[in-house]
Scaffold this active site. Sequence first.
Site, PDB file in Angstrom:
ATOM      1  N   TRP A   1      -2.805  -2.810  -1.662  1.00  0.00           N
ATOM      2  CA  TRP A   1      -2.350  -4.181  -1.914  1.00  0.00           C
ATOM      3  C   TRP A   1      -3.135  -5.029  -0.920  1.00  0.00           C
ATOM      4  CZ3 TRP A   1       0.437  -8.051   0.746  1.00  0.00           C
ATOM      5  CH2 TRP A   1       1.027  -9.024  -0.061  1.00  0.00           C
TER       6      TRP A   1
ATOM      7  N   LYS B   1      14.167 -15.311  -8.907  1.00  0.00           N
ATOM      8  CA  LYS B   1      13.912 -14.313  -9.954  1.00  0.00           C
ATOM      9  C   LYS B   1      12.988 -14.883 -11.018  1.00  0.00           C
ATOM     10  CE  LYS B   1      14.943 -11.514  -8.773  1.00  0.00           C
ATOM     11  NZ  LYS B   1      15.443 -10.748  -7.689  1.00  0.00           N
TER      12      LYS B   1
ATOM     13  N   ARG C   1       5.490   0.019  -6.022  1.00  0.00           N
ATOM     14  CA  ARG C   1       5.439  -0.728  -4.765  1.00  0.00           C
ATOM     15  C   ARG C   1       4.525  -1.938  -4.850  1.00  0.00           C
ATOM     16  NH1 ARG C   1       6.751   2.803  -0.273  1.00  0.00           N
ATOM     17  NH2 ARG C   1       5.282   1.738   1.055  1.00  0.00           N
TER      18      ARG C   1
ATOM     19  N   GLU D   1       9.347 -15.299  -9.560  1.00  0.00           N
ATOM     20  CA  GLU D   1       8.520 -14.137  -9.226  1.00  0.00           C
ATOM     21  C   GLU D   1       8.011 -13.374 -10.428  1.00  0.00           C
ATOM     22  OE1 GLU D   1      12.141 -11.240  -7.697  1.00  0.00           O
ATOM     23  OE2 GLU D   1      10.137 -10.771  -7.027  1.00  0.00           O
TER      24      GLU D   1
ATOM     25  N   GLU E   1      18.986 -17.552  -5.721  1.00  0.00           N
ATOM     26  CA  GLU E   1      18.520 -16.237  -6.168  1.00  0.00           C
ATOM     27  C   GLU E   1      17.975 -16.322  -7.606  1.00  0.00           C
ATOM     28  OE1 GLU E   1      17.588 -13.502  -5.345  1.00  0.00           O
ATOM     29  OE2 GLU E   1      17.813 -12.230  -7.107  1.00  0.00           O
TER      30      GLU E   1
ATOM     31  N   ASN F   1      -2.060   2.175   5.533  1.00  0.00           N
ATOM     32  CA  ASN F   1      -1.104   1.157   5.088  1.00  0.00           C
ATOM     33  C   ASN F   1      -0.734   0.355   6.333  1.00  0.00           C
ATOM     34  OD1 ASN F   1       1.075  -0.321   4.205  1.00  0.00           O
ATOM     35  ND2 ASN F   1       2.432   1.421   3.888  1.00  0.00           N
ATOM     36  N   GLY F   2      -0.855  -0.966   6.258  1.00  0.00           N
ATOM     37  CA  GLY F   2      -0.516  -1.800   7.410  1.00  0.00           C
ATOM     38  C   GLY F   2      -1.632  -2.791   7.706  1.00  0.00           C
TER      39      GLY F   2
ATOM     40  N   CYS G   1       0.821  -1.210   0.000  1.00  0.00           N
ATOM     41  CA  CYS G   1       0.000   0.000   0.000  1.00  0.00           C
ATOM     42  C   CYS G   1       0.859   1.267   0.000  1.00  0.00           C
ATOM     43  CB  CYS G   1      -0.883   0.042   1.233  1.00  0.00           C
ATOM     44  SG  CYS G   1      -1.987  -1.357   1.352  1.00  0.00           S
TER      45      CYS G   1
ATOM     46  N   LYS H   1       6.812  -4.126  -4.015  1.00  0.00           N
ATOM     47  CA  LYS H   1       8.238  -3.791  -3.953  1.00  0.00           C
ATOM     48  C   LYS H   1       8.713  -3.654  -2.506  1.00  0.00           C
ATOM     49  CE  LYS H   1      12.219  -2.684  -5.715  1.00  0.00           C
ATOM     50  NZ  LYS H   1      13.020  -3.824  -6.216  1.00  0.00           N
TER      51      LYS H   1
ATOM     52  N   HIS I   1      18.949 -37.067  -4.057  1.00  0.00           N
ATOM     53  CA  HIS I   1      18.313 -37.469  -2.794  1.00  0.00           C
ATOM     54  C   HIS I   1      16.799 -37.296  -2.818  1.00  0.00           C
ATOM     55  CE1 HIS I   1      22.130 -38.232  -0.866  1.00  0.00           C
ATOM     56  NE2 HIS I   1      22.568 -37.056  -1.316  1.00  0.00           N
TER      57      HIS I   1
END
Length: 603
Positions: free
Chosen positions: A73, A484, A27, A487, A480, A99-100, A2, A598, A503
Amino acid sequence: MCGIVGVVGNKNATDILMQGLEKLEYRGYDSAGIFVEGGDHASLVKSVGRIRDLRSKLGIDVSGTAGIGHTRWATHGQPTETNAHPHTSMDERFVLVHNGVIENFKEIRDEYLPHDDFKGQTDTEIAVHLIAKFIEEDGMSVLDGFKKALSIIEGSYAFALMDAQDPDTIYVAKNKSPLLIGLGDGYNMVCSDAMAMIRETSEFMEIHDKELVILHKDSVEVQDYYGNPVTRKSYTAQLDLSEIGKGTYPFYMLKEIDEQPTVMRHLISEYANPDGTMKVDSEVVKAVQKADRIYIIAAGTSYNAGYGSKIMLEALTDTPVELGVASEWGYGMPLLSKKPFFIFLSQSGETADSRQVLVKVNELGYPSLTITNVPGSTLSREATYTMLIGAGPEIAVASTKAYTGQIATLAFLAKAVGVADGRKEAQDFDLVKELSLVAQGIEATLSEKEKIAAIVKDLLLTTRNAFYIGRKQDYFVAMEASLKLKEISYVQCEGFAAGELKHGTISLIEKDTPALALLSDPEVAQHTRGNVMEISSRGGKVVTVAMERVANADDDIIVGDVHPYLSAIAMVVPTQLIAYETSSQRGLDVDKPRNLAKAVTVE
Ligand code: AGP
């Protein structure tokens, strides 16, 4: 996640709010809205989707000199127009953006608002009803009603509140969620991050947790929840609006991948003197020297950057390095060493999970360092020390230049500590030369974009899953690289220690299953090549990314040799391009992948 923007004063509020919301788009959000006060009229407009969808709903009557806007969001309730912010009290007098996450919203609804009708499912709507109740039913002033509500609300929040009967005031409060005041001549602003305000001002003022701010066009009054006035100096932010544009690039992510050689060179100028000695704050160096263990706390890509630095850090500082997933460590730390030193890695400097750990670290009185790309961010303010990456704004949700920048910044710290300790290993490590080679190596990889695009077309365009493997440092890069790909292209991809495949996971390899093998270390490359054979002989299709020193003529992508301590930086770049190509060739929104934000400012 948000975003909030608000303005009061002598400006066209609609324009400022809309431009601010556009700057907050990076964001991550699913809906947006604005409330604008025009004195004799007020407008509330909300929309699901992009800011352009909201813009298309604005009539010329949506005008005024004060207002608040929000990108949402979704956490509580679906991403619908009803659930989008701003939210209003039942009589629509009070308007709130948030926001929160309000943790006790159900208890508040049941105890204080049992007879209220709610339009949507958000915790925010409950908060604005609560504020209205104290003012309208209990006869409190707006300020006191807001304060009373804040004394009841538990959780994380950044709030901006307006009263339709008083178009000249915005009330602001924060706890754990980021929020900043922007100061102007004849107007003042509030925003989740400076970037949304830099078109209007470069003068900012921090708000700390559990502080309340009353904004008028000519004044900014800060107080604590008990009404005690707080004196706070403003500061000037060194932000460059031109850095935020994406120029001729189709996506920010590609621009940011391309900027990595510049970031490496910037870090050399930032943290090394012309004679090659380190320019790292001696207080940080001393604090690390005293530590018997370094704890790196981070999330997502920043966590992976911690792993990409671990071998180098341990070798140069002779101090064990332990990694902590921020979202786990917030709930309980393992048994710590006697003299711990904490490093928080965070591009945004706002990640709520990391902050939760930092709060505990501060309570325990341990020294800490935040390595971040955002000066003045919460983690930077609250840690003992800060080192800035200085990579320029990273807008794409997928973090690229921050990952490589974090590892390079840690290299300067590690070298400085090692040299201060008189360690030969550190003295012999010519970081300036080695990082310059890394910058050149990245440039060479960046010139292979067409080849990488062809590999993606052949291997990853339609697949639903993939496996990335490597050993030692290359395993950390595989972690990493797979994050990438996941996402931004929605391919289910796991990064494995190559030796672990046999394994269990090898049972998933079938005809045409794509795999990517990372090979940079002469000690183990042959073993990983053995795993490549195992995958190929079961029908899997393997792409090899090999550093020159271990490369064969038939490797798919060859990366120029760099020092082993810095190999994660060089090896990750082709995998960033692979992820980018997969997403863009699939026609996806590379910069704004679904469900992601973000700056992850909620727990
Ligand atoms: C990276 O591509 C991700 N978007 C995500 O994992 C990110 O690295 C994580 O949320 C941590 O963010 P930070 O670095 O801002 O703390």
